[in-house]
Design a protein around this motif. Structure first.
Motif, PDB file in Angstrom:
ATOM      1  N   ALA A  73      13.973   8.177 -12.132  1.00 34.52           N
ATOM      2  CA  ALA A  73      14.554   6.911 -11.701  1.00 34.52           C
ATOM      3  C   ALA A  73      13.808   6.362 -10.487  1.00 34.52           C
ATOM      4  N   MET A  74      13.386   7.260  -9.585  1.00 35.27           N
ATOM      5  CA  MET A  74      12.616   6.824  -8.418  1.00 35.27           C
ATOM      6  C   MET A  74      11.302   6.206  -8.848  1.00 35.27           C
TER       7      MET A  74
ATOM      8  N   MET B  52       3.203   6.149  -2.644  1.00 39.30           N
ATOM      9  CA  MET B  52       4.362   6.921  -3.079  1.00 39.30           C
ATOM     10  C   MET B  52       4.345   7.137  -4.600  1.00 39.30           C
ATOM     11  N   LEU B  53       3.890   6.136  -5.336  1.00 32.14           N
ATOM     12  CA  LEU B  53       3.756   6.311  -6.793  1.00 32.14           C
ATOM     13  C   LEU B  53       2.764   7.415  -7.118  1.00 32.14           C
ATOM     14  N   GLN B  54       1.659   7.467  -6.395  1.00 27.36           N
ATOM     15  CA  GLN B  54       0.668   8.513  -6.630  1.00 27.36           C
ATOM     16  C   GLN B  54       1.235   9.890  -6.313  1.00 27.36           C
TER      17      GLN B  54
ATOM     18  N   ASP C 226       0.832  -1.207   0.000  1.00 29.14           N
ATOM     19  CA  ASP C 226       0.000   0.000   0.000  1.00 29.14           C
ATOM     20  C   ASP C 226       0.862   1.251   0.000  1.00 29.14           C
ATOM     21  N   TRP C 227       1.949   1.226   0.784  1.00 26.56           N
ATOM     22  CA  TRP C 227       2.845   2.381   0.823  1.00 26.56           C
ATOM     23  C   TRP C 227       3.456   2.639  -0.555  1.00 26.56           C
ATOM     24  N   ARG C 228       3.863   1.586  -1.238  1.00 24.87           N
ATOM     25  CA  ARG C 228       4.456   1.750  -2.579  1.00 24.87           C
ATOM     26  C   ARG C 228       3.467   2.438  -3.521  1.00 24.87           C
TER      27      ARG C 228
ATOM     28  N   MET D 207      10.335  14.141  -0.415  1.00 24.41           N
ATOM     29  CA  MET D 207       9.525  13.607   0.672  1.00 24.41           C
ATOM     30  C   MET D 207       9.459  12.079   0.597  1.00 24.41           C
ATOM     31  N   VAL D 208       9.338  11.541  -0.611  1.00 28.83           N
ATOM     32  CA  VAL D 208       9.309  10.089  -0.779  1.00 28.83           C
ATOM     33  C   VAL D 208      10.629   9.481  -0.314  1.00 28.83           C
ATOM     34  N   ALA D 209      11.742  10.153  -0.626  1.00 30.32           N
ATOM     35  CA  ALA D 209      13.057   9.656  -0.209  1.00 30.32           C
ATOM     36  C   ALA D 209      13.165   9.631   1.316  1.00 30.32           C
ATOM     37  N   GLU D 210      12.637  10.664   1.974  1.00 28.60           N
ATOM     38  CA  GLU D 210      12.680  10.704   3.435  1.00 28.60           C
ATOM     39  C   GLU D 210      11.850   9.579   4.033  1.00 28.60           C
TER      40      GLU D 210
END
Length: 442
Positions: free
Chosen positions: A431-432, A214-216, A209-211, A227-230
Protein backbone atom coordinates in the motif's frame (compact mmCIF):
# COMPACT_ATOMS: atom_id res chain seq x y z
CA UNK A 1 26.52 46.74 -5.74
CA UNK A 2 27.86 48.30 -8.93
CA UNK A 3 29.54 46.44 -11.83
CA UNK A 4 32.89 47.91 -10.71
CA UNK A 5 32.71 46.07 -7.41
CA UNK A 6 33.84 42.51 -6.79
CA UNK A 7 31.21 40.22 -8.28
CA UNK A 8 32.41 37.07 -6.51
CA UNK A 9 29.97 36.42 -3.69
CA UNK A 10 29.11 33.28 -1.74
CA UNK A 11 25.64 31.88 -2.31
CA UNK A 12 23.27 32.79 0.50
CA UNK A 13 19.98 31.10 1.26
CA UNK A 14 20.40 28.48 -1.46
CA UNK A 15 20.37 30.91 -4.37
CA UNK A 16 17.64 33.34 -3.36
CA UNK A 17 18.95 36.90 -3.38
CA UNK A 18 18.51 39.41 -0.59
CA UNK A 19 16.28 41.46 -2.87
CA UNK A 20 13.50 39.16 -1.67
CA UNK A 21 13.44 41.44 1.36
CA UNK A 22 11.97 44.21 -0.83
CA UNK A 23 8.69 42.40 -1.53
CA UNK A 24 5.97 44.73 -0.18
CA UNK A 25 3.91 43.45 2.73
CA UNK A 26 0.66 44.54 4.28
CA UNK A 27 2.42 45.01 7.61
CA UNK A 28 5.99 46.28 6.95
CA UNK A 29 8.14 44.34 9.41
CA UNK A 30 11.04 45.46 11.51
CA UNK A 31 14.07 43.21 11.52
CA UNK A 32 16.40 41.82 14.15
CA UNK A 33 19.75 40.69 12.76
CA UNK A 34 19.89 37.11 11.52
CA UNK A 35 23.09 35.07 11.18
CA UNK A 36 24.57 34.74 7.69
CA UNK A 37 24.44 31.37 5.93
CA UNK A 38 27.63 30.50 4.10
CA UNK A 39 28.05 28.77 0.77
CA UNK A 40 28.52 25.37 2.36
CA UNK A 41 24.84 25.32 3.38
CA UNK A 42 23.63 26.18 -0.11
CA UNK A 43 21.54 23.49 -1.70
CA UNK A 44 23.04 23.33 -5.18
CA UNK A 45 22.03 19.85 -6.25
CA UNK A 46 18.28 20.15 -6.61
CA UNK A 47 17.47 21.63 -10.02
CA UNK A 48 14.00 22.46 -11.20
CA UNK A 49 11.93 24.73 -13.35
CA UNK A 50 8.52 25.99 -14.33
CA UNK A 51 9.03 26.78 -17.98
CA UNK A 52 7.07 28.44 -20.73
CA UNK A 53 6.29 25.89 -23.42
CA UNK A 54 8.47 26.44 -26.48
CA UNK A 55 8.15 22.80 -27.51
CA UNK A 56 6.57 23.69 -30.85
CA UNK A 57 9.74 25.53 -31.95
CA UNK A 58 12.36 23.46 -33.80
CA UNK A 59 15.44 24.03 -31.65
CA UNK A 60 18.84 22.46 -32.39
CA UNK A 61 20.29 20.03 -29.85
CA UNK A 62 23.62 20.16 -28.08
CA UNK A 63 26.19 17.36 -27.97
CA UNK A 64 24.93 13.85 -28.25
CA UNK A 65 21.36 15.01 -28.85
CA UNK A 66 21.12 16.57 -25.37
CA UNK A 67 19.60 20.05 -25.77
CA UNK A 68 20.45 23.17 -23.85
CA UNK A 69 17.27 24.19 -22.07
CA UNK A 70 15.89 26.95 -19.87
CA UNK A 71 12.85 27.41 -17.68
CA UNK A 72 11.38 30.12 -15.46
CA UNK A 73 11.43 28.67 -11.94
CA UNK A 74 9.45 31.36 -10.15
CA UNK A 75 5.77 32.19 -10.52
CA UNK A 76 4.29 34.66 -12.95
CA UNK A 77 3.40 38.21 -11.93
CA UNK A 78 5.08 40.98 -9.99
CA UNK A 79 7.85 39.98 -7.61
CA UNK A 80 11.19 41.27 -6.37
CA UNK A 81 13.25 38.50 -7.96
CA UNK A 82 12.68 36.01 -10.77
CA UNK A 83 14.83 32.93 -11.37
CA UNK A 84 15.52 31.26 -14.72
CA UNK A 85 17.15 27.83 -14.80
CA UNK A 86 19.63 27.23 -17.66
CA UNK A 87 21.37 23.94 -18.28
CA UNK A 88 22.94 21.97 -21.08
CA UNK A 89 26.16 21.72 -23.13
CA UNK A 90 25.84 25.22 -24.61
CA UNK A 91 24.83 26.99 -21.37
CA UNK A 92 28.24 28.54 -20.71
CA UNK A 93 28.71 29.76 -24.29
CA UNK A 94 25.22 31.32 -24.21
CA UNK A 95 26.09 33.22 -21.05
CA UNK A 96 29.36 34.36 -22.60
CA UNK A 97 27.37 35.82 -25.52
CA UNK A 98 24.55 37.46 -23.58
CA UNK A 99 25.97 38.34 -20.16
CA UNK A 100 28.75 40.79 -19.29
CA UNK A 101 30.11 40.06 -15.79
CA UNK A 102 31.71 42.74 -13.67
CA UNK A 103 34.90 40.66 -13.78
CA UNK A 104 35.94 37.97 -16.22
CA UNK A 105 36.47 34.91 -14.06
CA UNK A 106 35.64 31.22 -14.50
CA UNK A 107 32.23 30.13 -13.22
CA UNK A 108 32.53 28.11 -10.02
CA UNK A 109 29.67 26.43 -8.11
CA UNK A 110 29.16 28.07 -4.74
CA UNK A 111 29.89 31.59 -6.03
CA UNK A 112 27.79 34.10 -7.93
CA UNK A 113 28.59 36.48 -10.76
CA UNK A 114 27.08 39.95 -10.85
CA UNK A 115 26.85 41.83 -14.14
CA UNK A 116 24.67 43.07 -16.99
CA UNK A 117 22.48 41.07 -19.34
CA UNK A 118 23.28 42.76 -22.66
CA UNK A 119 21.26 40.41 -24.87
CA UNK A 120 21.80 39.85 -28.57
CA UNK A 121 21.85 43.57 -29.27
CA UNK A 122 24.85 44.15 -27.01
CA UNK A 123 22.90 46.69 -24.97
CA UNK A 124 25.51 48.45 -22.83
CA UNK A 125 22.91 49.49 -20.24
CA UNK A 126 21.08 46.19 -20.16
CA UNK A 127 19.49 44.47 -17.19
CA UNK A 128 21.39 43.91 -13.95
CA UNK A 129 21.35 40.19 -13.18
CA UNK A 130 23.10 37.66 -10.96
CA UNK A 131 24.35 34.35 -12.35
CA UNK A 132 24.46 31.44 -9.90
CA UNK A 133 26.61 28.48 -11.09
CA UNK A 134 24.98 25.31 -9.79
CA UNK A 135 27.16 22.56 -11.23
CA UNK A 136 29.05 22.14 -14.50
CA UNK A 137 26.74 23.28 -17.29
CA UNK A 138 23.88 24.18 -14.95
CA UNK A 139 23.16 27.81 -13.96
CA UNK A 140 20.47 30.00 -12.45
CA UNK A 141 19.85 33.52 -13.74
CA UNK A 142 18.41 35.84 -11.09
CA UNK A 143 16.80 38.98 -12.50
CA UNK A 144 14.14 41.53 -11.58
CA UNK A 145 10.71 40.01 -11.07
CA UNK A 146 7.88 40.30 -13.56
CA UNK A 147 7.24 38.82 -16.99
CA UNK A 148 8.96 41.61 -18.94
CA UNK A 149 12.42 40.81 -17.59
CA UNK A 150 12.08 37.04 -17.84
CA UNK A 151 10.49 37.20 -21.32
CA UNK A 152 13.45 39.16 -22.64
CA UNK A 153 16.02 36.74 -21.22
CA UNK A 154 14.09 33.70 -22.46
CA UNK A 155 13.82 35.28 -25.92
CA UNK A 156 17.56 36.04 -26.03
CA UNK A 157 18.38 32.46 -25.06
CA UNK A 158 15.89 31.08 -27.58
CA UNK A 159 17.58 33.09 -30.36
CA UNK A 160 20.75 31.10 -29.65
CA UNK A 161 18.97 27.79 -29.88
CA UNK A 162 18.15 27.24 -26.22
CA UNK A 163 15.03 25.15 -25.80
CA UNK A 164 12.37 26.17 -23.30
CA UNK A 165 11.40 23.35 -20.97
CA UNK A 166 7.82 22.17 -21.59
CA UNK A 167 5.61 22.25 -18.53
CA UNK A 168 3.81 19.26 -17.06
CA UNK A 169 4.30 16.47 -14.52
CA UNK A 170 5.53 14.03 -17.18
CA UNK A 171 8.36 16.30 -18.30
CA UNK A 172 11.93 15.09 -17.80
CA UNK A 173 12.73 18.58 -16.52
CA UNK A 174 13.12 18.11 -12.78
CA UNK A 175 10.69 20.25 -10.81
CA UNK A 176 8.08 20.54 -13.55
CA UNK A 177 5.34 18.98 -11.42
CA UNK A 178 2.44 20.31 -9.40
CA UNK A 179 4.48 20.28 -6.20
CA UNK A 180 7.12 22.54 -7.70
CA UNK A 181 4.44 24.80 -9.13
CA UNK A 182 2.88 25.17 -5.69
CA UNK A 183 6.29 26.01 -4.24
CA UNK A 184 6.92 28.51 -7.04
CA UNK A 185 3.65 30.30 -6.29
CA UNK A 186 4.60 30.35 -2.62
CA UNK A 187 8.11 31.62 -3.33
CA UNK A 188 7.01 34.99 -4.68
CA UNK A 189 4.98 35.59 -1.50
CA UNK A 190 7.88 34.93 0.89
CA UNK A 191 9.17 38.08 2.56
CA UNK A 192 12.55 36.93 3.94
CA UNK A 193 15.52 35.14 2.43
CA UNK A 194 15.27 32.33 4.98
CA UNK A 195 11.67 31.43 4.16
CA UNK A 196 12.29 31.93 0.44
CA UNK A 197 15.26 29.55 0.64
CA UNK A 198 13.02 26.73 1.89
CA UNK A 199 10.50 27.43 -0.86
CA UNK A 200 13.29 27.49 -3.47
CA UNK A 201 14.46 24.03 -2.41
CA UNK A 202 10.95 22.75 -3.11
CA UNK A 203 10.87 24.53 -6.49
CA UNK A 204 14.05 22.64 -7.30
CA UNK A 205 12.28 19.36 -6.62
CA UNK A 206 13.28 18.40 -3.06
CA UNK A 207 9.98 16.63 -2.31
CA UNK A 208 9.81 14.99 -5.74
CA UNK A 209 13.39 13.72 -5.40
CA UNK A 210 12.60 12.33 -1.95
CA UNK A 211 9.56 10.46 -3.32
CA UNK A 212 11.73 8.80 -5.98
CA UNK A 213 14.36 7.83 -3.39
CA UNK A 214 11.73 6.27 -1.13
CA UNK A 215 10.30 4.29 -4.06
CA UNK A 216 13.76 2.93 -4.81
CA UNK A 217 14.20 1.92 -1.17
CA UNK A 218 10.92 0.01 -1.17
CA UNK A 219 11.70 -1.68 -4.47
CA UNK A 220 15.05 -2.81 -3.13
CA UNK A 221 13.42 -4.34 -0.03
CA UNK A 222 9.88 -4.17 1.43
CA UNK A 223 11.55 -4.28 4.86
CA UNK A 224 12.53 -0.65 4.31
CA UNK A 225 8.90 0.37 4.79
CA UNK A 226 9.48 1.13 8.47
CA UNK A 227 12.35 3.48 7.66
CA UNK A 228 10.30 5.16 4.91
CA UNK A 229 7.44 5.65 7.38
CA UNK A 230 9.80 7.31 9.87
CA UNK A 231 11.16 9.63 7.19
CA UNK A 232 7.62 10.45 6.08
CA UNK A 233 6.52 11.30 9.61
CA UNK A 234 9.36 13.82 9.99
CA UNK A 235 8.57 15.42 6.64
CA UNK A 236 4.86 15.60 7.45
CA UNK A 237 5.69 17.40 10.71
CA UNK A 238 7.71 19.96 8.72
CA UNK A 239 4.57 20.75 6.75
CA UNK A 240 3.46 22.92 9.66
CA UNK A 241 6.39 25.20 8.81
CA UNK A 242 6.12 24.83 5.05
CA UNK A 243 2.54 26.04 5.00
CA UNK A 244 3.50 29.18 6.94
CA UNK A 245 6.41 30.40 4.81
CA UNK A 246 4.41 33.30 3.36
CA UNK A 247 2.70 34.30 6.62
CA UNK A 248 4.08 35.47 9.97
CA UNK A 249 3.82 33.23 13.00
CA UNK A 250 1.21 34.49 15.46
CA UNK A 251 2.65 34.86 18.97
CA UNK A 252 0.22 36.08 21.62
CA UNK A 253 1.52 37.58 24.87
CA UNK A 254 -1.04 37.00 27.61
CA UNK A 255 -1.10 37.21 31.37
CA UNK A 256 -2.29 39.29 34.32
CA UNK A 257 -2.47 43.08 34.02
CA UNK A 258 0.63 45.23 34.53
CA UNK A 259 3.24 42.48 34.13
CA UNK A 260 5.03 44.18 31.22
CA UNK A 261 3.59 42.41 28.17
CA UNK A 262 3.65 45.63 26.15
CA UNK A 263 7.19 46.42 27.29
CA UNK A 264 8.38 42.97 26.22
CA UNK A 265 6.93 43.45 22.74
CA UNK A 266 8.60 46.84 22.50
CA UNK A 267 11.90 45.26 23.55
CA UNK A 268 11.61 42.52 20.92
CA UNK A 269 10.69 44.75 17.98
CA UNK A 270 13.09 47.50 19.02
CA UNK A 271 10.66 50.41 19.18
CA UNK A 272 7.61 51.54 21.16
CA UNK A 273 4.77 49.79 19.34
CA UNK A 274 2.58 49.36 22.42
CA UNK A 275 1.44 51.92 25.00
CA UNK A 276 2.88 51.22 28.44
CA UNK A 277 1.67 52.60 31.79
CA UNK A 278 1.80 51.36 35.36
CA UNK A 279 -1.96 50.95 35.41
CA UNK A 280 -3.95 47.72 35.02
CA UNK A 281 -6.11 47.61 31.92
CA UNK A 282 -3.96 49.95 29.80
CA UNK A 283 -4.18 47.53 26.86
CA UNK A 284 -7.85 46.95 26.05
CA UNK A 285 -7.61 45.62 22.51
CA UNK A 286 -5.31 43.27 20.62
CA UNK A 287 -2.38 45.26 19.19
CA UNK A 288 -0.18 43.68 16.50
CA UNK A 289 3.50 44.31 15.87
CA UNK A 290 5.10 42.62 12.85
CA UNK A 291 8.83 41.91 12.97
CA UNK A 292 11.45 39.58 11.47
CA UNK A 293 13.65 37.69 13.91
CA UNK A 294 16.59 35.64 12.63
CA UNK A 295 14.92 35.53 9.24
CA UNK A 296 11.51 34.41 10.52
CA UNK A 297 8.44 36.69 10.25
CA UNK A 298 6.59 37.04 13.56
CA UNK A 299 3.37 38.82 14.45
CA UNK A 300 3.53 39.66 18.16
CA UNK A 301 0.08 40.27 19.63
CA UNK A 302 -0.32 42.39 22.76
CA UNK A 303 -3.49 41.53 24.66
CA UNK A 304 -5.48 42.87 27.58
CA UNK A 305 -4.52 41.68 31.04
CA UNK A 306 -6.41 38.55 32.08
CA UNK A 307 -8.28 39.18 35.32
CA UNK A 308 -11.81 39.35 36.70
CA UNK A 309 -12.74 42.73 35.23
CA UNK A 310 -15.67 44.75 36.45
CA UNK A 311 -15.92 47.22 33.57
CA UNK A 312 -17.69 46.19 30.38
CA UNK A 313 -14.93 47.59 28.13
CA UNK A 314 -12.25 45.68 30.03
CA UNK A 315 -14.28 42.46 29.81
CA UNK A 316 -14.52 42.89 26.03
CA UNK A 317 -10.74 43.33 25.85
CA UNK A 318 -10.22 40.15 27.85
CA UNK A 319 -12.61 38.23 25.59
CA UNK A 320 -10.63 39.42 22.56
CA UNK A 321 -7.41 38.31 24.29
CA UNK A 322 -8.73 34.79 24.83
CA UNK A 323 -9.98 34.66 21.21
CA UNK A 324 -6.56 35.77 19.91
CA UNK A 325 -4.87 33.13 22.08
CA UNK A 326 -7.07 30.45 20.55
CA UNK A 327 -5.90 31.45 17.05
CA UNK A 328 -2.21 31.71 17.97
CA UNK A 329 0.71 29.51 16.98
CA UNK A 330 2.25 30.12 20.40
CA UNK A 331 1.03 31.69 23.66
CA UNK A 332 3.58 33.40 25.90
CA UNK A 333 2.23 33.70 29.45
CA UNK A 334 3.90 36.69 31.12
CA UNK A 335 3.98 36.99 34.91
CA UNK A 336 5.77 39.36 37.28
CA UNK A 337 6.33 39.86 41.03
CA UNK A 338 2.96 40.13 42.73
CA UNK A 339 1.19 38.88 39.57
CA UNK A 340 2.29 35.28 39.19
CA UNK A 341 -1.12 33.65 38.90
CA UNK A 342 -4.07 34.03 36.55
CA UNK A 343 -7.64 34.39 37.62
CA UNK A 344 -9.69 31.23 37.75
CA UNK A 345 -11.68 32.24 34.68
CA UNK A 346 -8.51 33.01 32.66
CA UNK A 347 -6.86 29.76 33.76
CA UNK A 348 -9.86 27.75 32.61
CA UNK A 349 -9.96 29.54 29.27
CA UNK A 350 -6.26 28.91 28.58
CA UNK A 351 -6.44 25.32 29.85
CA UNK A 352 -8.92 24.55 27.07
CA UNK A 353 -6.24 25.56 24.52
CA UNK A 354 -3.41 23.39 25.84
CA UNK A 355 -4.11 20.49 23.48
CA UNK A 356 -3.72 22.63 20.33
CA UNK A 357 -1.61 25.72 21.16
CA UNK A 358 1.82 25.45 22.83
CA UNK A 359 2.39 27.70 25.85
CA UNK A 360 5.62 29.30 27.05
CA UNK A 361 5.93 31.02 30.46
CA UNK A 362 8.23 33.97 31.20
CA UNK A 363 8.78 35.84 34.49
CA UNK A 364 9.22 39.57 33.71
CA UNK A 365 10.51 42.34 36.01
CA UNK A 366 12.92 39.78 37.41
CA UNK A 367 15.08 42.56 38.81
CA UNK A 368 12.43 43.30 41.43
CA UNK A 369 12.00 39.85 42.96
CA UNK A 370 12.52 36.16 42.40
CA UNK A 371 9.59 34.05 41.22
CA UNK A 372 7.88 31.88 43.80
CA UNK A 373 8.03 28.92 41.42
CA UNK A 374 10.90 27.68 39.25
CA UNK A 375 10.65 29.58 35.95
CA UNK A 376 13.38 29.02 33.37
CA UNK A 377 12.81 32.26 31.44
CA UNK A 378 13.34 35.51 33.35
CA UNK A 379 13.37 38.94 31.72
CA UNK A 380 13.68 42.63 32.46
CA UNK A 381 12.01 44.26 29.48
CA UNK A 382 13.16 47.77 30.35
CA UNK A 383 16.85 46.80 30.24
CA UNK A 384 16.69 43.99 27.69
CA UNK A 385 17.89 41.38 30.15
CA UNK A 386 16.77 37.91 29.06
CA UNK A 387 15.03 39.18 25.90
CA UNK A 388 17.38 37.32 23.54
CA UNK A 389 16.82 34.11 25.49
CA UNK A 390 13.06 34.67 25.23
CA UNK A 391 13.35 35.13 21.47
CA UNK A 392 15.36 31.91 21.17
CA UNK A 393 12.74 30.06 23.20
CA UNK A 394 9.93 31.41 21.01
CA UNK A 395 11.66 30.34 17.81
CA UNK A 396 12.58 27.00 19.36
CA UNK A 397 8.91 26.22 20.02
CA UNK A 398 7.71 27.46 16.62
CA UNK A 399 10.45 25.76 14.59
CA UNK A 400 10.90 22.49 16.47
CA UNK A 401 10.24 20.54 13.25
CA UNK A 402 12.53 22.62 11.01
CA UNK A 403 14.54 20.25 8.76
CA UNK A 404 18.11 20.86 7.53
CA UNK A 405 18.64 23.04 4.41
CA UNK A 406 17.80 21.26 1.19
CA UNK A 407 15.40 18.74 2.76
CA UNK A 408 11.86 18.19 1.47
CA UNK A 409 9.18 20.31 3.14
CA UNK A 410 5.47 20.11 2.24
CA UNK A 411 4.20 23.59 1.38
CA UNK A 412 0.47 22.90 1.07
CA UNK A 413 -2.27 21.01 2.87
CA UNK A 414 -2.53 18.36 0.14
CA UNK A 415 1.23 17.71 0.22
CA UNK A 416 1.21 17.38 4.01
CA UNK A 417 -1.84 15.09 3.93
CA UNK A 418 -0.20 12.88 1.28
CA UNK A 419 3.04 12.47 3.24
CA UNK A 420 1.02 11.77 6.40
CA UNK A 421 -0.81 8.97 4.55
CA UNK A 422 2.51 7.47 3.47
CA UNK A 423 3.78 7.62 7.07
CA UNK A 424 0.79 5.61 8.27
CA UNK A 425 1.54 2.69 5.91
CA UNK A 426 4.73 1.37 7.50
CA UNK A 427 3.10 -2.03 8.14
CA UNK A 428 1.86 -2.39 4.56
CA UNK A 429 4.73 -2.04 2.03
CA UNK A 430 2.47 -2.72 -0.96
CA UNK A 431 0.00 0.00 0.00
CA UNK A 432 2.91 2.35 0.74
CA UNK A 433 4.34 1.67 -2.71
CA UNK A 434 0.99 2.45 -4.31
CA UNK A 435 0.66 5.71 -2.38
CA UNK A 436 4.20 6.81 -3.19
CA UNK A 437 3.47 6.09 -6.84
CA UNK A 438 0.47 8.42 -6.73
CA UNK A 439 1.62 11.82 -5.43
CA UNK A 440 -0.88 14.37 -4.21
CA UNK A 441 -2.64 16.08 -7.11
CA UNK A 442 -5.60 17.79 -5.43
Amino acid sequence: MSPQQDDTLPIRSRGVEDEMQSIPTKHPPTTRDAPERDASSASTTKPGGLGKDFSTVNFPSGDGGRPTRCAVMTGHGRAAVAVIDLRGPEATSCLNSLFRPARQRPYRPGQVRYGVWTGNGGDQAGESVVIVPIAGDHFEIHCHGGDAATDRIIADLASLGVQGAPAGPDSNWVGNDRWSQQASELLIRCVTDRTAAIAMDQVRGALSDWRKEMLQLLRSSPANATMVAEHSARIAAAGRIGQRLDRPWSVVLAGPPNVGKSSLINAIVGYDRSIIMDLPGTTRDVLDADTVVQGWPLRLRDTAGLHDAAESIERQGIERAVLAAGEADLIVIVTAPGNETLSQQASQALASLLDRVPILTVFNKADLANPSADVALRTVATSGQGVDELIDAILGRLLADLPPPGDPVPVSEDQTAWVTEVAALGDDPDAMMDRLSQPATR
